[in-house]
Design a protein around this motif. Structure first.
Motif, PDB file in Angstrom:
ATOM      1  N   LYS A   7      23.775  65.141  14.782  1.00 54.45           N
ATOM      2  CA  LYS A   7      24.980  64.330  14.533  1.00 54.45           C
ATOM      3  C   LYS A   7      26.101  65.150  14.125  1.00 54.45           C
ATOM      4  O   LYS A   7      27.130  65.184  14.664  1.00 54.45           O
ATOM      5  N   GLN A   8      25.847  66.312  13.393  1.00 52.13           N
ATOM      6  CA  GLN A   8      26.862  67.132  12.742  1.00 52.13           C
ATOM      7  C   GLN A   8      27.354  68.169  13.972  1.00 52.13           C
ATOM      8  O   GLN A   8      28.630  68.301  14.129  1.00 52.13           O
ATOM      9  N   GLU A   9      26.285  68.537  14.726  1.00 51.29           N
ATOM     10  CA  GLU A   9      26.665  69.475  15.901  1.00 51.29           C
ATOM     11  C   GLU A   9      27.467  68.807  16.838  1.00 51.29           C
ATOM     12  O   GLU A   9      28.561  69.460  17.154  1.00 51.29           O
ATOM     13  N   TYR A  10      27.092  67.603  17.328  1.00 49.74           N
ATOM     14  CA  TYR A  10      27.780  66.672  18.054  1.00 49.74           C
ATOM     15  C   TYR A  10      29.485  66.445  17.583  1.00 49.74           C
ATOM     16  O   TYR A  10      30.249  66.531  18.364  1.00 49.74           O
ATOM     17  N   GLN A  11      29.623  66.084  16.306  1.00 48.50           N
ATOM     18  CA  GLN A  11      30.655  65.914  15.787  1.00 48.50           C
ATOM     19  C   GLN A  11      31.611  67.253  15.862  1.00 48.50           C
ATOM     20  O   GLN A  11      32.805  67.018  16.162  1.00 48.50           O
ATOM     21  N   ALA A  12      30.845  68.512  15.586  1.00 52.57           N
ATOM     22  CA  ALA A  12      31.670  69.672  15.669  1.00 52.57           C
ATOM     23  C   ALA A  12      32.125  69.731  17.143  1.00 52.57           C
ATOM     24  O   ALA A  12      33.299  70.550  17.548  1.00 52.57           O
ATOM     25  N   LEU A  13      31.324  69.600  18.032  1.00 51.10           N
ATOM     26  CA  LEU A  13      31.648  69.891  19.518  1.00 51.10           C
ATOM     27  C   LEU A  13      32.666  68.911  19.851  1.00 51.10           C
ATOM     28  O   LEU A  13      33.457  69.223  20.745  1.00 51.10           O
ATOM     29  N   VAL A  14      32.702  67.576  19.683  1.00 53.33           N
ATOM     30  CA  VAL A  14      33.823  66.670  19.769  1.00 53.33           C
ATOM     31  C   VAL A  14      35.096  67.206  19.225  1.00 53.33           C
ATOM     32  O   VAL A  14      36.221  67.078  19.927  1.00 53.33           O
ATOM     33  N   GLU A  15      35.202  67.670  18.037  1.00 57.05           N
ATOM     34  CA  GLU A  15      36.249  68.351  17.412  1.00 57.05           C
ATOM     35  C   GLU A  15      36.943  69.426  18.200  1.00 57.05           C
ATOM     36  O   GLU A  15      37.995  69.586  18.510  1.00 57.05           O
ATOM     37  N   MET A  16      35.862  70.352  18.784  1.00 57.02           N
ATOM     38  CA  MET A  16      36.206  71.396  19.682  1.00 57.02           C
ATOM     39  C   MET A  16      36.983  70.751  20.974  1.00 57.02           C
ATOM     40  O   MET A  16      37.896  71.530  21.223  1.00 57.02           O
ATOM     41  N   LEU A  17      36.244  69.824  21.645  1.00 54.99           N
ATOM     42  CA  LEU A  17      36.710  69.209  22.765  1.00 54.99           C
ATOM     43  C   LEU A  17      38.036  68.707  22.498  1.00 54.99           C
ATOM     44  O   LEU A  17      39.117  68.714  23.401  1.00 54.99           O
ATOM     45  N   LEU A  41      34.274  66.435  31.570  1.00 59.51           N
ATOM     46  CA  LEU A  41      33.314  67.071  30.591  1.00 59.51           C
ATOM     47  C   LEU A  41      33.406  66.258  29.318  1.00 59.51           C
ATOM     48  O   LEU A  41      32.789  65.657  28.677  1.00 59.51           O
ATOM     49  N   ARG A  42      34.879  66.203  28.954  1.00 60.78           N
ATOM     50  CA  ARG A  42      35.245  65.620  27.533  1.00 60.78           C
ATOM     51  C   ARG A  42      34.667  64.117  27.888  1.00 60.78           C
ATOM     52  O   ARG A  42      34.163  63.499  26.583  1.00 60.78           O
ATOM     53  N   LYS A  43      34.852  63.136  28.694  1.00 60.93           N
ATOM     54  CA  LYS A  43      34.462  61.915  28.768  1.00 60.93           C
ATOM     55  C   LYS A  43      32.837  61.942  28.933  1.00 60.93           C
ATOM     56  O   LYS A  43      32.361  61.105  28.113  1.00 60.93           O
ATOM     57  N   LYS A  44      32.226  62.729  29.514  1.00 62.52           N
ATOM     58  CA  LYS A  44      30.951  62.725  29.349  1.00 62.52           C
ATOM     59  C   LYS A  44      30.243  62.949  27.978  1.00 62.52           C
ATOM     60  O   LYS A  44      29.290  62.358  27.615  1.00 62.52           O
ATOM     61  N   VAL A  45      30.735  63.745  27.228  1.00 65.47           N
ATOM     62  CA  VAL A  45      30.408  64.234  25.774  1.00 65.47           C
ATOM     63  C   VAL A  45      30.716  62.831  25.099  1.00 65.47           C
ATOM     64  O   VAL A  45      29.926  62.362  24.164  1.00 65.47           O
ATOM     65  N   LEU A  46      31.827  62.437  25.268  1.00 65.71           N
ATOM     66  CA  LEU A  46      32.259  61.274  24.378  1.00 65.71           C
ATOM     67  C   LEU A  46      31.483  59.935  24.645  1.00 65.71           C
ATOM     68  O   LEU A  46      31.473  58.977  24.065  1.00 65.71           O
ATOM     69  N   SER A  47      31.130  59.918  25.770  1.00 59.55           N
ATOM     70  CA  SER A  47      30.346  58.689  26.207  1.00 59.55           C
ATOM     71  C   SER A  47      29.051  58.501  25.126  1.00 59.55           C
ATOM     72  O   SER A  47      28.623  57.400  25.224  1.00 59.55           O
ATOM     73  N   HIS A  48      28.646  59.527  24.164  1.00 56.18           N
ATOM     74  CA  HIS A  48      27.538  59.291  23.531  1.00 56.18           C
ATOM     75  C   HIS A  48      28.086  59.150  22.027  1.00 56.18           C
ATOM     76  O   HIS A  48      27.283  59.141  21.066  1.00 56.18           O
ATOM     77  N   ALA A  51      25.854  56.528  19.904  1.00 60.18           N
ATOM     78  CA  ALA A  51      24.780  57.029  19.624  1.00 60.18           C
ATOM     79  C   ALA A  51      24.555  57.960  18.517  1.00 60.18           C
ATOM     80  O   ALA A  51      23.722  58.458  17.618  1.00 60.18           O
ATOM     81  N   MET A  52      25.681  58.847  18.553  1.00 66.04           N
ATOM     82  CA  MET A  52      25.867  60.010  17.570  1.00 66.04           C
ATOM     83  C   MET A  52      26.574  59.730  16.199  1.00 66.04           C
ATOM     84  O   MET A  52      27.012  60.542  15.674  1.00 66.04           O
ATOM     85  N   GLY A  53      26.735  58.470  16.177  1.00 69.67           N
ATOM     86  CA  GLY A  53      27.494  57.946  14.638  1.00 69.67           C
ATOM     87  C   GLY A  53      28.806  58.200  14.512  1.00 69.67           C
ATOM     88  O   GLY A  53      29.587  58.420  13.418  1.00 69.67           O
ATOM     89  N   MET A  54      29.384  58.218  15.754  1.00 73.10           N
ATOM     90  CA  MET A  54      31.108  58.052  15.527  1.00 73.10           C
ATOM     91  C   MET A  54      31.705  56.927  16.038  1.00 73.10           C
ATOM     92  O   MET A  54      33.064  56.937  16.619  1.00 73.10           O
ATOM     93  N   GLU A  55      31.042  55.819  15.910  1.00 68.26           N
ATOM     94  CA  GLU A  55      31.560  54.587  16.425  1.00 68.26           C
ATOM     95  C   GLU A  55      32.875  54.062  15.740  1.00 68.26           C
ATOM     96  O   GLU A  55      33.757  53.335  16.257  1.00 68.26           O
ATOM     97  N   GLU A  56      33.053  54.925  14.418  1.00 63.52           N
ATOM     98  CA  GLU A  56      34.564  54.299  13.809  1.00 63.52           C
ATOM     99  C   GLU A  56      35.392  55.305  14.243  1.00 63.52           C
ATOM    100  O   GLU A  56      36.548  55.167  13.729  1.00 63.52           O
ATOM    101  N   ALA A  57      35.253  56.390  15.103  1.00 63.43           N
ATOM    102  CA  ALA A  57      36.344  57.583  15.437  1.00 63.43           C
ATOM    103  C   ALA A  57      36.865  57.084  16.527  1.00 63.43           C
ATOM    104  O   ALA A  57      37.738  57.464  16.848  1.00 63.43           O
ATOM    105  N   PHE A  58      35.997  56.561  17.609  1.00 60.92           N
ATOM    106  CA  PHE A  58      36.347  56.449  19.102  1.00 60.92           C
ATOM    107  C   PHE A  58      36.173  54.911  19.512  1.00 60.92           C
ATOM    108  O   PHE A  58      35.474  54.199  19.006  1.00 60.92           O
ATOM    109  N   GLU A  59      37.006  54.639  20.420  1.00 59.51           N
ATOM    110  CA  GLU A  59      36.509  53.192  21.247  1.00 59.51           C
ATOM    111  C   GLU A  59      36.905  53.655  22.625  1.00 59.51           C
ATOM    112  O   GLU A  59      37.498  54.583  22.959  1.00 59.51           O
TER     113      GLU A  59
END
Length: 154
Positions: A7-17, A41-48, A51-59
């Protein structure tokens, strides 16, 4: 190929995106065709995001098939400090380089004794750029004065 992220790696990846997205789209009016693969690619990554614990960060908006940062996340998003630092550095660097180029062009005018050969010209450009960078580092916007050549219209 499958890549597993914590989850931490995913969050770092999202921030980089999001940083990359700012560089690509931060100043454009409409997205261009050249950036479509990056958007996909951004949409594909954000579609998760859920599941990666960022439901409060995105809609997700099915209406326009887009992922949006929530207002709360936007207000505290850790990646914005990198964007702010990048924008600040680019602003001052570009300003120094453009003023140096302007001054060099004035020195190279036919009635001046500015540098004639390319190596001397580049050396002088570097000197002028360094002068402005040092000035801006010391005084920031206080060192800038603009003198309009015509009166502004309203």
């Amino acid at each position: 190929m499958k890549i597993n992220f914590t989850k931490q790696e995913y969050q770092a990846l999202v921030e980089m995106l999001l940083i990359a997205d700012w560089v690509l789209h931060g100043h454009e009016v409409e997205p261009g065709a050249a950036t479509k693969p990056y958007e996909a690619l951004r949409k594909k990554v954000l579609s998760h995001y859920k599941a990666m614990g960022m439901e409060e960060a995105f809609e997700y908006s099915p209406k326009d098939d887009e992922y949006y940062e929530t207002a709360d996340y936007e207000a505290r998003a850790p990646h914005t400090r990198f964007i702010d630092a990048y924008d600040d550095q680019v602003f001052w660097s570009q300003l120094a380089e453009r003023l140096a180029a302007r001054d060099l062009a004035a020195e190279a005018a036919p009635d001046s004794s500015g540098p004639a050969d390319e190596e001397a010209r580049l050396t002088r450009l570097f000197e002028l750029t360094e002068h402005y960078e040092a000035l801006f580092a010391k005084s920031g916007v206080d060192s800038i004065r603009c003198i309009p050549t015509t009166s502004p219209t309203h």
